[in-house]
Design an enzyme around this catalytic site. Structure first.
Site, PDB file in Angstrom:
ATOM      1  N   HIS A  46      68.227  71.907  15.185  1.00  0.00           N
ATOM      2  CA  HIS A  46      67.731  70.899  14.244  1.00  0.00           C
ATOM      3  C   HIS A  46      67.276  71.569  12.958  1.00  0.00           C
ATOM      4  CE1 HIS A  46      66.993  67.130  16.897  1.00  0.00           C
ATOM      5  NE2 HIS A  46      68.075  67.784  17.260  1.00  0.00           N
ATOM      6  N   PRO A  89      50.502  67.939  22.009  1.00  0.00           N
ATOM      7  CA  PRO A  89      51.945  68.176  21.848  1.00  0.00           C
ATOM      8  C   PRO A  89      52.535  67.790  20.488  1.00  0.00           C
ATOM      9  CG  PRO A  89      51.543  66.323  23.329  1.00  0.00           C
ATOM     10  CD  PRO A  89      50.215  66.906  23.025  1.00  0.00           C
ATOM     11  N   TYR A 142      58.639  61.470  13.712  1.00  0.00           N
ATOM     12  CA  TYR A 142      57.207  61.363  13.990  1.00  0.00           C
ATOM     13  C   TYR A 142      56.699  60.201  13.160  1.00  0.00           C
ATOM     14  CZ  TYR A 142      57.285  66.084  16.028  1.00  0.00           C
ATOM     15  OH  TYR A 142      57.537  67.180  16.802  1.00  0.00           O
ATOM     16  N   TYR A 186      55.965  74.503  11.660  1.00  0.00           N
ATOM     17  CA  TYR A 186      56.800  73.861  12.681  1.00  0.00           C
ATOM     18  C   TYR A 186      57.869  74.816  13.199  1.00  0.00           C
ATOM     19  CZ  TYR A 186      58.830  69.951  15.230  1.00  0.00           C
ATOM     20  OH  TYR A 186      59.262  69.123  16.236  1.00  0.00           O
ATOM     21  N   LYS A 207      54.180  72.866  20.123  1.00  0.00           N
ATOM     22  CA  LYS A 207      53.844  74.286  20.094  1.00  0.00           C
ATOM     23  C   LYS A 207      53.528  74.950  21.438  1.00  0.00           C
ATOM     24  CE  LYS A 207      54.415  75.015  15.902  1.00  0.00           C
ATOM     25  NZ  LYS A 207      55.786  75.444  15.826  1.00  0.00           N
TER      26      LYS A 207
HETATM   27  P1  RFL Z   1      52.952  76.308  32.888  1.00  0.00           P
HETATM   28  O1  RFL Z   1      54.276  75.827  32.401  1.00  0.00           O
HETATM   29  O2  RFL Z   1      51.936  75.283  33.232  1.00  0.00           O
HETATM   30  O3  RFL Z   1      53.220  77.278  34.123  1.00  0.00           O
HETATM   31  C1  RFL Z   1      52.179  77.705  34.969  1.00  0.00           C
HETATM   32  C2  RFL Z   1      52.776  77.970  36.336  1.00  0.00           C
HETATM   33  O4  RFL Z   1      51.753  78.467  37.186  1.00  0.00           O
HETATM   34  C3  RFL Z   1      51.836  77.797  38.441  1.00  0.00           C
HETATM   35  N1  RFL Z   1      50.523  77.878  39.105  1.00  0.00           N
HETATM   36  C4  RFL Z   1      50.217  78.781  40.051  1.00  0.00           C
HETATM   37  N2  RFL Z   1      50.935  79.740  40.613  1.00  0.00           N
HETATM   38  C5  RFL Z   1      50.336  80.499  41.580  1.00  0.00           C
HETATM   39  N3  RFL Z   1      49.057  80.307  41.968  1.00  0.00           N
HETATM   40  C6  RFL Z   1      48.295  79.348  41.423  1.00  0.00           C
HETATM   41  N4  RFL Z   1      47.046  79.174  41.814  1.00  0.00           N
HETATM   42  C7  RFL Z   1      48.874  78.533  40.413  1.00  0.00           C
HETATM   43  N5  RFL Z   1      48.419  77.494  39.665  1.00  0.00           N
HETATM   44  C8  RFL Z   1      49.428  77.114  38.874  1.00  0.00           C
HETATM   45  C9  RFL Z   1      52.304  76.405  38.084  1.00  0.00           C
HETATM   46  O5  RFL Z   1      52.895  75.733  39.176  1.00  0.00           O
HETATM   47  C10 RFL Z   1      53.298  76.701  36.968  1.00  0.00           C
HETATM   48  O6  RFL Z   1      54.597  76.924  37.485  1.00  0.00           O
HETATM   49  O7  RFL Z   1      52.262  77.268  31.801  1.00  0.00           O
HETATM   50  P2  RFL Z   1      52.908  78.274  30.736  1.00  0.00           P
HETATM   51  O8  RFL Z   1      53.928  79.149  31.359  1.00  0.00           O
HETATM   52  O9  RFL Z   1      51.763  78.863  30.020  1.00  0.00           O
HETATM   53  O10 RFL Z   1      53.734  77.322  29.729  1.00  0.00           O
HETATM   54  C11 RFL Z   1      53.083  76.408  28.888  1.00  0.00           C
HETATM   55  C12 RFL Z   1      53.961  75.173  28.666  1.00  0.00           C
HETATM   56  O11 RFL Z   1      54.367  74.658  29.919  1.00  0.00           O
HETATM   57  C13 RFL Z   1      53.251  74.084  27.860  1.00  0.00           C
HETATM   58  O12 RFL Z   1      52.488  74.647  26.815  1.00  0.00           O
HETATM   59  C14 RFL Z   1      54.248  73.082  27.221  1.00  0.00           C
HETATM   60  O13 RFL Z   1      54.936  72.333  28.184  1.00  0.00           O
HETATM   61  C15 RFL Z   1      53.535  72.135  26.268  1.00  0.00           C
HETATM   62  N6  RFL Z   1      54.426  71.132  25.666  1.00  0.00           N
HETATM   63  C16 RFL Z   1      55.267  71.477  24.605  1.00  0.00           C
HETATM   64  N7  RFL Z   1      55.363  72.748  24.191  1.00  0.00           N
HETATM   65  C17 RFL Z   1      56.250  73.102  23.217  1.00  0.00           C
HETATM   66  O14 RFL Z   1      56.321  74.289  22.847  1.00  0.00           O
HETATM   67  N8  RFL Z   1      57.087  72.180  22.606  1.00  0.00           N
HETATM   68  C18 RFL Z   1      57.067  70.875  22.968  1.00  0.00           C
HETATM   69  O15 RFL Z   1      57.874  70.091  22.457  1.00  0.00           O
HETATM   70  C19 RFL Z   1      56.107  70.456  23.975  1.00  0.00           C
HETATM   71  N9  RFL Z   1      56.057  69.199  24.395  1.00  0.00           N
HETATM   72  C20 RFL Z   1      54.431  69.828  26.142  1.00  0.00           C
HETATM   73  C21 RFL Z   1      55.260  68.861  25.462  1.00  0.00           C
HETATM   74  C22 RFL Z   1      53.685  69.460  27.244  1.00  0.00           C
HETATM   75  C23 RFL Z   1      53.721  68.158  27.683  1.00  0.00           C
HETATM   76  N10 RFL Z   1      52.982  67.855  28.855  1.00  0.00           N
HETATM   77  C24 RFL Z   1      53.500  67.150  29.935  1.00  0.00           C
HETATM   78  C25 RFL Z   1      51.742  68.558  29.084  1.00  0.00           C
HETATM   79  C26 RFL Z   1      55.288  67.552  25.877  1.00  0.00           C
HETATM   80  C27 RFL Z   1      54.505  67.191  26.977  1.00  0.00           C
HETATM   81  C28 RFL Z   1      54.532  65.717  27.348  1.00  0.00           C
HETATM   82  C1  PHB Z   2      59.879  66.446  23.291  1.00  0.00           C
HETATM   83  O1  PHB Z   2      61.084  66.280  23.000  1.00  0.00           O
HETATM   84  O2  PHB Z   2      59.464  66.411  24.460  1.00  0.00           O
HETATM   85  C2  PHB Z   2      58.900  66.699  22.212  1.00  0.00           C
HETATM   86  C3  PHB Z   2      59.356  66.880  20.923  1.00  0.00           C
HETATM   87  C4  PHB Z   2      58.446  67.113  19.894  1.00  0.00           C
HETATM   88  C5  PHB Z   2      57.092  67.146  20.174  1.00  0.00           C
HETATM   89  C6  PHB Z   2      56.636  66.968  21.476  1.00  0.00           C
HETATM   90  C7  PHB Z   2      57.551  66.745  22.507  1.00  0.00           C
HETATM   91  O3  PHB Z   2      56.211  67.354  19.169  1.00  0.00           O
END
Ligand code: RFL
Ligand code: PHB
Length: 392
Positions: free
Chosen positions: A72, A292, A200, A384, A296
């Site tokens: 993108h 989110p 957005y 971004y 980031k």
């Molecule tokens: P994770 O992905 O939560 O992984 C942690 C892992 O540790 C495991 N765990 C354990 N393992 C062993 N022993 C224990 N006691 C444990 N407790 C937990 C878990 O099962 C898991 O597998 O953390 P990590 O690696 O730091 O990654 C972070 C990301 O997952 C998170 O920041 C993003 O998903 C946030 N996020 C977004 N980030 C972006 O960069 N771009 C995006 O567009 C974006 N959109 C989002 C998002 C997060 C969202 N939600 C659902 C919170 C959109 C959403 C809706």
């Molecule tokens: C997504 O596609 O899940 C998404 C995209 C942009 C954001 C957050 C989530 O800022």
């Protein structure tokens, strides 16, 4: 069992760290509490900064991303029923790639299999010991047997609800956080994205986001109230609300399709300092959470482990402890700038239930400014696409 770095958590941070260490000749073992299918299917983030893309390329795990990811060159900011483009290459010379986090995790796991990197799933009772010593260890249960992993360092990559951060003795860490008075309701729909840029949208009824996962799958989000039950949102209600909020004077709208997944996510900003205690180094969501809106979270998790891998490499190759000692300070510079950006995007785009008409007019002025001033648009774009990863 013995290894150099014991990694708790097989999310993006833990798996990327295992690969970065492997590339530098450092051994690790990853311990994950969930099973592999769950980890490979967990729908979360969708946007990769160019630096994250380059990290996957450096590791030689970028083939599927290049094949399936959508590059993108900008995003659109919408308000008063009009969309305005922020063009990344013109403003920054960089772009982002839309590629699901679970796909990144799948790719990292497949490459871990190929390279023989040990990842243990379904591990329970993970407990850290000896963090203040030079020989920490992790005990756990796996397939009904007690396990013990002796290591030189422990990387806490176990996300916000993990056990690593709470394993640090009381009084050592300080937490800074903000909980927002709204959540996101997110859906995945089997519908072709009706355009190729994310939108957005600040609407009078609250924020809405148009995103995508593939040429046939649209990802959409709606601002909703905290504590809202997903059961109160029928598919019809979701589509009606999306159409109302995203309505544009040029007639653009998202395509509807069968909703395959829906959920509600609360929003918070959260940082714990320092990101290290003794031989435990915390990375990713285990130590900071961003709302989110700036896309980031995953990117910040990846940049932490890039710094950590370099610091560990300097220790193991030449005995240098300087970068390890500075790990937290180095990461926090980028963490706080990313916190600021995510908070700013969130405040500019959401409807605060306690906000006044003054706040609303200020938001409109801010959006007008960002979409009409090259200086302001550049500030948004450079954040971004991702700020540089610092190593000192
Ligand atoms: P994770 O992905 O939560 O992984 C942690 C892992 O540790 C495991 N765990 C354990 N393992 C062993 N022993 C224990 N006691 C444990 N407790 C937990 C878990 O099962 C898991 O597998 O953390 P990590 O690696 O730091 O990654 C972070 C990301 O997952 C998170 O920041 C993003 O998903 C946030 N996020 C977004 N980030 C972006 O960069 N771009 C995006 O567009 C974006 N959109 C989002 C998002 C997060 C969202 N939600 C659902 C919170 C959109 C959403 C809706
Ligand atoms: C997504 O596609 O899940 C998404 C995209 C942009 C954001 C957050 C989530 O800022």
């Amino acid at each position: 069992m013995k290894t150099q770095v014991g990694i708790v958590g097989a999310g993006p941070a833990g798996l990327m760290l295992a690969h970065l260490l492997h590339l530098r000749g450092i051994e690790s073992v990853v311990l994950e509490s969930r099973d592999r299918p769950y980890v490979e299917k967990r729908i979360r983030a969708g946007v990769l900064e160019q630096g994250s893309v380059e990290m996957l390329e450096e590791l030689g795990v970028a083939d599927r991303m290049h094949q399936l990811g959508l590059v993108h060159h900008g995003i659109e900011l919408g308000f008063q029923h009009t969309r305005h483009r922020i063009d990344f290459p013109t403003l920054t010379g960089r772009s982002v790639t839309v590629y699901g986090q679970h796909e990144v995790v799948k790719d990292l796991l497949a490459a871990a299999d190929q390279r023989g990197l040990p990842v243990m799933f379904d591990v329970t009772d993970v407990t850290l010991h000896g963090l203040d010593t030079d020989a920490p260890c992790i005990t756990f249960m796996h397939e009904g047997e007690a396990g013990r992993l002796e290591c030189d360092f422990i990387a806490g990559c176990d996300g916000f609800h993990g056990i690593c951060r709470p394993s640090v003795p009381k009084g050592v860490l300080t937490t800074y956080d903000r909980v927002y008075p709204f959540s996101w309701l997110g859906i995945l729909a089997d519908a072709a994205p009706s355009q190729n840029a994310l939108v957005y949208m600040n609407s009078d009824r609250g924020f809405a986001l148009f995103s995508m996962r593939s040429p046939t799958v649209t990802r959409l989000y709606l601002q909703c109230r905290n504590g809202e039950s997903i059961d109160d949102w029928s598919d019809d209600r979701i589509w009606n609300e999306l159409h109302t909020r995203l309505q544009c004077s040029d007639g653009w709208k998202p395509n509807e399709g069968h909703i395959t997944q829906k959920g509600v996510t609360p929003m918070r900003s959260f940082v714990t300092e320092p990101m290290q205690h003794g031989r435990l180094y915390l990375a990713g969501d285990a130590v900071h959470i961003v709302p989110p809106t700036g896309a980031k979270g995953m990117n910040l998790a990846l940049s932490d482990v890039k710094v950590l891998a370099e610091a560990l490499s300097r220790f193991f190759s030449r005995g240098s402890v300087e970068m390890l000692a500075n790990y937290s300070a180095i990461c926090l510079r980028r963490v706080w700038k990313t916190q600021r950006f995510s908070w700013w995007m969130t405040s500019m785009l959401h409807r605060d239930p306690d906000g006044t008409e003054f706040d609303h007019r200020r938001q409109m002025a801010e959006l007008d400014y960002v979409t009409s001033s090259t200086a302001a648009a550049t500030a948004l774009a450079e954040n971004y696409v991702g700020l540089p990863i610092l190593f000192s």
